[in-house]
Design a protein around this motif. Structure first.
Motif, PDB file in Angstrom:
ATOM      1  N   ALA A  71      -9.607  18.872  -8.071  1.00 16.50           N
ATOM      2  CA  ALA A  71      -9.879  19.326  -6.763  1.00 16.50           C
ATOM      3  C   ALA A  71     -11.220  19.767  -6.558  1.00 16.50           C
ATOM      4  N   THR A  72     -11.542  19.941  -5.066  1.00 15.56           N
ATOM      5  CA  THR A  72     -12.932  20.286  -4.902  1.00 15.56           C
ATOM      6  C   THR A  72     -12.784  21.625  -4.044  1.00 15.56           C
ATOM      7  N   GLY A  73     -13.715  21.991  -3.417  1.00 13.64           N
ATOM      8  CA  GLY A  73     -13.850  23.573  -2.781  1.00 13.64           C
ATOM      9  C   GLY A  73     -14.307  24.575  -3.630  1.00 13.64           C
ATOM     10  N   SER A  74     -14.199  25.813  -3.188  1.00 18.42           N
ATOM     11  CA  SER A  74     -14.866  26.800  -4.008  1.00 18.42           C
ATOM     12  C   SER A  74     -14.207  27.371  -5.283  1.00 18.42           C
ATOM     13  N   SER A  75     -12.711  27.333  -5.139  1.00 20.13           N
ATOM     14  CA  SER A  75     -12.001  27.696  -5.980  1.00 20.13           C
ATOM     15  C   SER A  75     -12.290  27.013  -7.528  1.00 20.13           C
ATOM     16  N   PRO A  76     -12.400  25.778  -7.677  1.00 21.78           N
ATOM     17  CA  PRO A  76     -12.642  25.379  -9.167  1.00 21.78           C
ATOM     18  C   PRO A  76     -13.997  25.344  -9.630  1.00 21.78           C
ATOM     19  N   LYS A  77     -14.968  25.684  -8.908  1.00 20.73           N
ATOM     20  CA  LYS A  77     -16.365  25.733  -9.292  1.00 20.73           C
ATOM     21  C   LYS A  77     -16.619  26.309 -10.509  1.00 20.73           C
ATOM     22  N   SER A 135     -20.127  15.205   1.276  1.00 16.56           N
ATOM     23  CA  SER A 135     -18.935  14.748   0.588  1.00 16.56           C
ATOM     24  C   SER A 135     -18.421  15.351  -0.683  1.00 16.56           C
ATOM     25  N   TYR A 136     -17.306  14.853  -0.886  1.00 17.17           N
ATOM     26  CA  TYR A 136     -16.608  15.220  -2.200  1.00 17.17           C
ATOM     27  C   TYR A 136     -17.120  14.550  -3.389  1.00 17.17           C
ATOM     28  N   HIS A 137     -17.440  13.189  -3.072  1.00 16.08           N
ATOM     29  CA  HIS A 137     -18.078  12.620  -4.125  1.00 16.08           C
ATOM     30  C   HIS A 137     -19.259  13.173  -4.762  1.00 16.08           C
ATOM     31  N   ASN A 159      -9.520  12.502  -7.735  1.00 18.04           N
ATOM     32  CA  ASN A 159      -9.594  13.652  -6.997  1.00 18.04           C
ATOM     33  C   ASN A 159      -8.615  13.532  -5.782  1.00 18.04           C
ATOM     34  N   LEU A 160      -8.134  14.889  -5.424  1.00 19.79           N
ATOM     35  CA  LEU A 160      -7.127  14.850  -4.270  1.00 19.79           C
ATOM     36  C   LEU A 160      -7.663  14.314  -3.141  1.00 19.79           C
ATOM     37  N   ASP A 161      -8.682  14.358  -2.692  1.00 16.58           N
ATOM     38  CA  ASP A 161      -8.944  14.102  -1.233  1.00 16.58           C
ATOM     39  C   ASP A 161     -10.705  13.850  -0.951  1.00 16.58           C
ATOM     40  N   GLU A 162     -10.830  13.133   0.165  1.00 11.21           N
ATOM     41  CA  GLU A 162     -12.218  13.185   0.801  1.00 11.21           C
ATOM     42  C   GLU A 162     -12.008  12.964   2.104  1.00 11.21           C
ATOM     43  N   ARG A 198      -8.369  36.861   1.144  1.00 13.79           N
ATOM     44  CA  ARG A 198      -8.115  35.852   2.030  1.00 13.79           C
ATOM     45  C   ARG A 198      -7.008  34.863   1.536  1.00 13.79           C
ATOM     46  N   LYS A 199      -6.717  34.797   0.371  1.00 17.66           N
ATOM     47  CA  LYS A 199      -5.433  34.011   0.105  1.00 17.66           C
ATOM     48  C   LYS A 199      -4.374  34.626  -0.234  1.00 17.66           C
ATOM     49  N   ALA A 200      -4.416  36.073  -0.037  1.00 12.29           N
ATOM     50  CA  ALA A 200      -3.512  36.792  -0.938  1.00 12.29           C
ATOM     51  C   ALA A 200      -1.874  36.646   0.016  1.00 12.29           C
ATOM     52  N   HIS A 246      -2.072  24.653   2.496  1.00  5.82           N
ATOM     53  CA  HIS A 246      -2.358  23.262   2.228  1.00  5.82           C
ATOM     54  C   HIS A 246      -2.835  23.225   0.768  1.00  5.82           C
ATOM     55  N   ILE A 247      -2.116  21.894   0.195  1.00 12.33           N
ATOM     56  CA  ILE A 247      -2.600  21.630  -1.289  1.00 12.33           C
ATOM     57  C   ILE A 247      -3.017  20.223  -0.977  1.00 12.33           C
ATOM     58  N   GLY A 248      -4.238  19.886  -1.772  1.00 16.55           N
ATOM     59  CA  GLY A 248      -5.010  18.764  -1.346  1.00 16.55           C
ATOM     60  C   GLY A 248      -5.302  19.020   0.168  1.00 16.55           C
ATOM     61  N   PHE A 249      -5.089  17.962   1.140  1.00 16.77           N
ATOM     62  CA  PHE A 249      -5.225  18.228   2.363  1.00 16.77           C
ATOM     63  C   PHE A 249      -3.950  17.928   3.086  1.00 16.77           C
ATOM     64  N   ASN A 250      -2.623  18.519   2.382  1.00 12.53           N
ATOM     65  CA  ASN A 250      -1.430  18.162   3.055  1.00 12.53           C
ATOM     66  C   ASN A 250      -1.185  19.632   3.721  1.00 12.53           C
ATOM     67  N   LEU A 284      -5.279  22.487  -8.551  1.00 13.53           N
ATOM     68  CA  LEU A 284      -5.224  22.545  -7.201  1.00 13.53           C
ATOM     69  C   LEU A 284      -5.800  23.850  -6.756  1.00 13.53           C
ATOM     70  N   GLY A 285      -6.481  23.821  -5.515  1.00  9.51           N
ATOM     71  CA  GLY A 285      -6.750  25.032  -4.814  1.00  9.51           C
ATOM     72  C   GLY A 285      -5.843  25.266  -3.657  1.00  9.51           C
ATOM     73  N   ILE A 286      -5.723  26.060  -2.865  1.00 11.51           N
ATOM     74  CA  ILE A 286      -4.857  26.366  -1.663  1.00 11.51           C
ATOM     75  C   ILE A 286      -5.558  26.604  -0.574  1.00 11.51           C
ATOM     76  N   GLY A 287      -5.199  25.994   0.647  1.00  9.96           N
ATOM     77  CA  GLY A 287      -5.959  26.535   1.915  1.00  9.96           C
ATOM     78  C   GLY A 287      -5.241  28.023   2.424  1.00  9.96           C
ATOM     79  N   GLY A 288      -5.904  28.507   3.056  1.00  5.72           N
ATOM     80  CA  GLY A 288      -5.469  29.662   4.047  1.00  5.72           C
ATOM     81  C   GLY A 288      -4.320  29.241   4.543  1.00  5.72           C
TER      82      GLY A 288
HETATM   83  C1  F6R Z   1      -9.973  20.165  -2.054  1.00  2.00           C
HETATM   84  C2  F6R Z   1      -8.471  20.604  -1.412  1.00  2.00           C
HETATM   85  C3  F6R Z   1      -8.235  21.812  -0.730  1.00  2.00           C
HETATM   86  C4  F6R Z   1      -8.688  22.926  -1.205  1.00  2.00           C
HETATM   87  C5  F6R Z   1      -8.438  24.199  -0.409  1.00  2.00           C
HETATM   88  C6  F6R Z   1      -9.134  25.354  -0.752  1.00  2.00           C
HETATM   89  O1  F6R Z   1      -9.942  19.140  -2.912  1.00  2.00           O
HETATM   90  O2  F6R Z   1      -7.808  19.689  -1.834  1.00  2.00           O
HETATM   91  O3  F6R Z   1      -6.743  22.019  -0.837  1.00  2.00           O
HETATM   92  O4  F6R Z   1      -8.476  23.418  -2.919  1.00  2.00           O
HETATM   93  O5  F6R Z   1      -8.762  23.850   0.787  1.00  2.00           O
HETATM   94  O6  F6R Z   1     -10.442  25.383  -0.749  1.00  2.00           O
HETATM   95  P1  F6R Z   1     -11.369  26.821  -1.338  1.00  2.00           P
HETATM   96  O7  F6R Z   1     -11.188  26.736  -2.818  1.00  2.00           O
HETATM   97  O8  F6R Z   1     -12.596  26.218  -0.962  1.00  2.00           O
HETATM   98  O9  F6R Z   1     -10.724  27.917  -0.734  1.00  2.00           O
END
Ligand code: F6R
Length: 658
Positions: free
Chosen positions: A73-79, A117-119, A103-106, A241-243, A178-182, A171-175
């Protein structure tokens, strides 16, 4: 290698079997959680555990002479996980030669070398620093022509299947869950596809893209079904913010409105979260409702303020019946009467309120948050960005100055990346016209303007600002901070611009904190020898700057703690623009009158570059002054609801001790 397939039907059955509040066997706590969730003190500790698990898996597969197939995954969580894996590669000989990753997405459309880019993200965070073979890592291609997309997505999944499926999916999780960009609405059997991003996802990404308008509207994402096919899944989440979305996914029903809830039926999934992301889980929010707890003072304050808010009743009106009806009878048994507990908690909250943040001279300070002596204190406010001082503690800043303390502000970073290009251009233009207007011949300034104009006109996604433009942007913010200092009433000689080096990359991605950063902070503390330090206590800030700024302060404090002046130095933490301390944690609450609220607003307005459609709006569409006011009003309202005095607004602080 057989793939484990999850049947949607099974998922729903399992989820409904795990009904709300499943009682444990005798002696075991009740659990509301349908996904194994590990809570760590902070994201670093949690990332360590996850990196360790990935490294063990890679090594295990190596021993077996097999490939290790990772979903990334990308995003701030797995850094941090990636940073630890890189360290393990360098220091512990962890090899990635047998790793194949997907990777999950681009984003779509997206050139692979774009800074967005996620690349590029993956290369910068991981691939370029380890020995993974170029032909072994895959990301969805954001440049595939629309007509070929469908086949392309199928082939991406086929490639995963051809190497035996994913051994491990990070995986990360969107607010929004979402997982990936689902995004919400995605079905459990959805496949890899082009998806339209939710508005909230685009707003969250606006941070990285320098504004919402730059964020692509679409992305290619691995579907929910192929994610669920991974043999092991670990989802990371940091920060408050994810709570609530974590609570929904872990404790709520399986629903397409929160796609992460689909993970409830996976046989080998873990959520790995820090304390802030866990804060809405029942076992954390109301631990007395799931198990017996140790009723120390903090727990009592937490329980009583929660009881009072949830029943909508002032603390002094809570009855024994309220305690009994809400899982707190053992507290009553311990103390005998609710009335005693009510008074005790009420008094503690009452004592946090003070209009004298620097201490009230000549007053009995037994029950005040700050010492009366020395009556004139040297105060050092650390502001991570050039406007955090006024946004987060502008009312307190003003009071400290009005009450005669010697207030210094240390602006830790230049904040240059948050300035829009046309703002920078406007100011360079001003300098050129200024010079012309006053007959100052400055070919350098003219040339700078022409160069900057040219650069900004042709700048591409793959480029970062030139050092000159960054400098201009930094100076612009410095000017705004000075204007605030003058407005509050301190000389600009008491404004210290630290320009900490970790920040100066020109991108959202910062360097790790270094010795130089810590030394700058340490030297300033030594120079001022403050009686009070104020700092931003955003320990779970996912975008990092506030946290790194605090890390530098903490390191400097640890080094200075044996010095004589430090014995007389108290450290107070405020929260950034995002969230407030919980009521039971607050140790000093500084009230503001309606006029003081207005004055603070005007102080915030000095930061013109951060007003009206700022570069880093974050996930919140309100302007900074609005966020600050609403938050300060909410704190005052909470005190009022609990039955304490009714103020217009309040700023809140927690004391930090070594
Ligand atoms: C990224 C991805 C997204 C992020 C999610 C959380 O590859 O698939 O699901 O994991 O948007 O992003 P952060 O970690 O930046 O809060």
């Amino acid at each position: 290698m057989s793939q484990q397939t999850v049947n949607p039907q099974t998922i729903l059955m399992q989820a409904s079997n795990n009904g709300k509040g499943t009682p444990g066997t005798i002696g075991q706590p009740i659990t509301y959680e349908k996904i194994p969730t590990q809570i760590f003190a902070d994201s670093k500790e949690a990332s360590n555990a996850v990196a360790r698990e990935i490294a063990d898996l890679i090594r295990q597969k190596q021993k077996e002479g097999k490939k290790c197939v990772l979903g990334l995954a990308t995003g701030s969580s797995p850094k941090t996980v990636y940073a630890i894996l890189v360290r393990m590669h360098k220091e512990e000989a962890l090899s990635f030669k047998n790793v194949i990753s997907f990777n999950l997405d681009e984003y779509y459309q997206m050139e692979p070398d774009s800074i967005y880019s996620y690349h590029r993200f993956m290369k910068e965070q991981l691939f370029d620093h380890v020995d993974i073979a170029k032909e072994n890592y895959f990301l969805p291609d954001g440049t595939v022509p629309p007509a070929l997309l469908r086949d392309y997505c199928t082939s991406y999944e086929n490639k995963i299947n051809a190497v035996g499926g994913l051994d491990f999916q990070l995986l990360g999780i969107g607010g929004n869950g979402h997982i990936g960009f689902n995004e919400p609405g995605s079905l459990i059997n959805s496949r890899t596809r082009l998806i339209t991003l939710d508005h909230s996802t685009r707003v969250a990404a606006g941070m990285e893209f320098g504004g919402l308008h730059n964020v692509p509207r679409k992305a290619i994402t691995l579907g929910v079904a192929p994610i669920l096919n991974a043999r092991r899944i670990v989802l990371l989440a940091w920060g408050e913010r994810k709570a609530s979305v974590i609570r929904g996914a872990v404790e709520g029903p399986v629903t397409e409105l929160n796609p992460a809830s689909y993970l409830q039926a996976h046989p080998d999934v873990s959520f790995v979260v820090d304390e802030s992301a866990a804060s809405e889980l029942t076992r954390i929010k109301t631990p007395w409702a799931v198990d017996s707890v140790v009723w120390d003072n903090k727990m009592i304050k937490k329980a009583i303020s929660h009881l009072s808010s949830s029943l909508n009743k002032p603390i002094l009106k809570l009855t024994d019946k309220d305690y009994n009806d809400n899982g707190m009878s053992d507290l009553l048994a311990q103390y005998g009467s609710g009335y005693e507990i009510n008074i005790n908690v009420f008094n503690q909250l009452q004592h946090t309120i003070t209009g004298w943040p620097g201490g009230k001279p000549n007053a009995d300070d037994t029950h005040r948050p700050e010492r009366a002596q020395p009556s004139k204190k040297r105060v050092l406010i650390f502001s991570p960005h050039p406007d955090d001082d006024i946004i987060s503690m502008g009312g307190t800043f003003q009071r400290l100055v009005d009450q005669g303390h010697e207030v210094h502000v240390a602006y830790q970073t230049s904040g240059n990346i948050a300035v829009a290009d046309d703002e920078a251009l406007r100011f360079i233009d001003f300098v050129v016209d200024f010079n012309k207007g006053f007959g100052i011949d400055s070919p350098e300034a003219n040339q700078l303007f022409l160069d900057a104009k040219e650069f900004l006109k042709h700048t591409k996604d793959s480029e970062i600002d030139t050092p000159e433009i960054r400098k201009v942007k930094g100076l612009l913010r410095q000017g705004e901070a000075k204007a605030t200092c003058r407005f509050v009433g301190i000389p600009t000689s008491q404004a210290h611009f630290l320009n900490m080096p970790f920040y100066e990359t020109g991108t959202v991605q910062k360097k790790p904190i270094g010795e130089e950063d810590i030394k700058i902070v340490e030297n300033l503390i030594e120079e001022i020898k403050p009686h009070q330090i104020y700092a931003a206590g955003d320990f779970a800030d996912p975008h990092g700057t506030h946290k790194v700024c605090w890390d530098a302060i903490e390191a400097a404090l640890q080094r200075s703690k044996h010095k004589n002046f430090m014995k007389d130095c108290w450290v107070w933490l405020y929260r950034g623009a995002w969230a407030e301390w919980d009521i039971y944690e607050i140790e000093m609450a500084v009230p503001m009158s309606p006029d003081q609220v207005l004055k603070k607003r005007q102080g915030i307005f000095k930061h013109q570059s951060q007003k009206d459609g700022v570069v880093f709006q974050g996930e919140d569409s309100r302007e900074f002054w609005q966020r600050a006011e609403e938050r300060n009003r909410a704190t005052a309202h909470l005190y009022d609801e609990l039955g304490l005095a009714e103020y217009e607004a309040m700023e809140a602080f927690v004391r930090w001790k070594f």
